[in-house]
Design a protein around this motif. Sequence first.
Motif, PDB file in Angstrom:
ATOM      1  N   LEU A 143      61.809  56.014  63.997  1.00 33.31           N
ATOM      2  CA  LEU A 143      61.029  57.160  63.521  1.00 33.31           C
ATOM      3  C   LEU A 143      59.985  56.607  62.561  1.00 33.31           C
ATOM      4  O   LEU A 143      60.273  56.404  61.386  1.00 33.31           O
ATOM      5  N   PRO A 144      58.773  56.344  63.021  1.00 28.27           N
ATOM      6  CA  PRO A 144      57.778  55.660  62.182  1.00 28.27           C
ATOM      7  C   PRO A 144      56.793  56.585  61.483  1.00 28.27           C
ATOM      8  O   PRO A 144      55.620  56.275  61.381  1.00 28.27           O
ATOM      9  N   PHE A 145      57.242  57.729  61.006  1.00 27.35           N
ATOM     10  CA  PHE A 145      56.331  58.653  60.344  1.00 27.35           C
ATOM     11  C   PHE A 145      55.882  58.063  59.012  1.00 27.35           C
ATOM     12  O   PHE A 145      56.638  57.344  58.370  1.00 27.35           O
ATOM     13  N   PRO A 146      54.662  58.389  58.569  1.00 26.04           N
ATOM     14  CA  PRO A 146      54.154  57.797  57.322  1.00 26.04           C
ATOM     15  C   PRO A 146      55.018  58.096  56.099  1.00 26.04           C
ATOM     16  O   PRO A 146      55.157  57.253  55.241  1.00 26.04           O
ATOM     17  N   PHE A 147      55.623  59.285  56.014  1.00 32.82           N
ATOM     18  CA  PHE A 147      56.415  59.603  54.830  1.00 32.82           C
ATOM     19  C   PHE A 147      57.917  59.465  55.062  1.00 32.82           C
ATOM     20  O   PHE A 147      58.706  59.714  54.177  1.00 32.82           O
ATOM     21  N   PHE A 148      58.320  59.118  56.260  1.00 35.19           N
ATOM     22  CA  PHE A 148      59.734  58.904  56.516  1.00 35.19           C
ATOM     23  C   PHE A 148      59.883  57.830  57.586  1.00 35.19           C
ATOM     24  O   PHE A 148      59.300  57.950  58.662  1.00 35.19           O
ATOM     25  N   VAL A 154      64.513  47.754  55.547  1.00 30.98           N
ATOM     26  CA  VAL A 154      65.012  48.501  54.395  1.00 30.98           C
ATOM     27  C   VAL A 154      63.893  48.797  53.401  1.00 30.98           C
ATOM     28  O   VAL A 154      63.780  49.905  52.882  1.00 30.98           O
ATOM     29  N   GLY A 155      63.036  47.808  53.143  1.00 25.31           N
ATOM     30  CA  GLY A 155      61.928  48.001  52.204  1.00 25.31           C
ATOM     31  C   GLY A 155      60.967  49.081  52.650  1.00 25.31           C
ATOM     32  O   GLY A 155      60.460  49.857  51.841  1.00 25.31           O
ATOM     33  N   ARG A 156      60.719  49.153  53.930  1.00 26.26           N
ATOM     34  CA  ARG A 156      59.829  50.177  54.488  1.00 26.26           C
ATOM     35  C   ARG A 156      60.425  51.572  54.279  1.00 26.26           C
ATOM     36  O   ARG A 156      59.722  52.506  53.895  1.00 26.26           O
ATOM     37  N   LYS A 157      61.705  51.716  54.519  1.00 27.42           N
ATOM     38  CA  LYS A 157      62.358  53.005  54.329  1.00 27.42           C
ATOM     39  C   LYS A 157      62.337  53.401  52.850  1.00 27.42           C
ATOM     40  O   LYS A 157      62.080  54.544  52.509  1.00 27.42           O
ATOM     41  N   ARG A 158      62.598  52.435  51.961  1.00 21.40           N
ATOM     42  CA  ARG A 158      62.596  52.708  50.523  1.00 21.40           C
ATOM     43  C   ARG A 158      61.235  53.205  50.058  1.00 21.40           C
ATOM     44  O   ARG A 158      61.128  54.160  49.311  1.00 21.40           O
ATOM     45  N   ARG A 159      60.174  52.553  50.530  1.00 18.96           N
ATOM     46  CA  ARG A 159      58.816  52.985  50.163  1.00 18.96           C
ATOM     47  C   ARG A 159      58.518  54.377  50.704  1.00 18.96           C
ATOM     48  O   ARG A 159      57.865  55.185  50.053  1.00 18.96           O
ATOM     49  N   SER A 160      58.983  54.676  51.907  1.00 18.86           N
ATOM     50  CA  SER A 160      58.754  56.003  52.489  1.00 18.86           C
ATOM     51  C   SER A 160      59.442  57.085  51.670  1.00 18.86           C
ATOM     52  O   SER A 160      58.860  58.143  51.423  1.00 18.86           O
ATOM     53  N   VAL A 161      60.665  56.819  51.242  1.00 15.23           N
ATOM     54  CA  VAL A 161      61.392  57.797  50.435  1.00 15.23           C
ATOM     55  C   VAL A 161      60.707  57.980  49.087  1.00 15.23           C
ATOM     56  O   VAL A 161      60.561  59.112  48.600  1.00 15.23           O
ATOM     57  N   SER A 219      55.191  62.615  46.280  1.00 16.62           N
ATOM     58  CA  SER A 219      54.367  63.713  46.781  1.00 16.62           C
ATOM     59  C   SER A 219      54.999  65.071  46.465  1.00 16.62           C
ATOM     60  O   SER A 219      54.293  66.026  46.144  1.00 16.62           O
ATOM     61  N   SER A 220      56.333  65.152  46.532  1.00 17.73           N
ATOM     62  CA  SER A 220      57.013  66.410  46.187  1.00 17.73           C
ATOM     63  C   SER A 220      56.825  66.757  44.714  1.00 17.73           C
ATOM     64  O   SER A 220      56.571  67.924  44.370  1.00 17.73           O
ATOM     65  N   ILE A 221      56.940  65.781  43.845  1.00 20.09           N
ATOM     66  CA  ILE A 221      56.758  66.025  42.409  1.00 20.09           C
ATOM     67  C   ILE A 221      55.330  66.456  42.108  1.00 20.09           C
ATOM     68  O   ILE A 221      55.103  67.411  41.349  1.00 20.09           O
ATOM     69  N   ILE A 222      54.349  65.792  42.691  1.00 23.39           N
ATOM     70  CA  ILE A 222      52.939  66.146  42.469  1.00 23.39           C
ATOM     71  C   ILE A 222      52.671  67.570  42.963  1.00 23.39           C
ATOM     72  O   ILE A 222      52.009  68.362  42.276  1.00 23.39           O
TER      73      ILE A 222
END
Length: 137
Positions: free
Chosen positions: A85-90, A110-117, A123-126
């Motif tokens: 699942l290569p979505f930009p935010f997940f 793992v690093g890619r998933k961590r950055r996505s999360v 983005s949710s906080i903003i």
Amino acid sequence: MALWIEKQSHRLDESTRLICSYHRLSTRFELQLQQDESACICQAQEVQLEIEKMQPIQWYKRHLFYLPRHIKLSHADRQYQLRILPFPFFWRARLRCAETGNIVIEECLVGRKRRSVMRMIYSSIINLLRIMLQVIT
């Protein structure tokens, strides 16, 4: 160009390493297999010979274009399922053994998933702050 490439390696089995790489700009995802060093003994000459580390073998290479993929792969008479699942935010990339249903590699990058999360949380906080500011004013 190496700045944009994310790599990680995993153990596929006792003698094989799986090297995952992802190019963020072109969305190219690659899987390479590399055999570990091993020793062979020649009985006739009683000399120990070492097999050099083999170059990685291309197992899968494709541009994802942010579309989910379900790929069937095989190695050493075993079938595997790769789900991406290569979505930009997940991000999610999981390798599962097709015969047993066991997950071989929980997360390929793992690093890619961590950055996505982290991006999703940021983005949710903003967005929450924007809504709160609009309510206040």
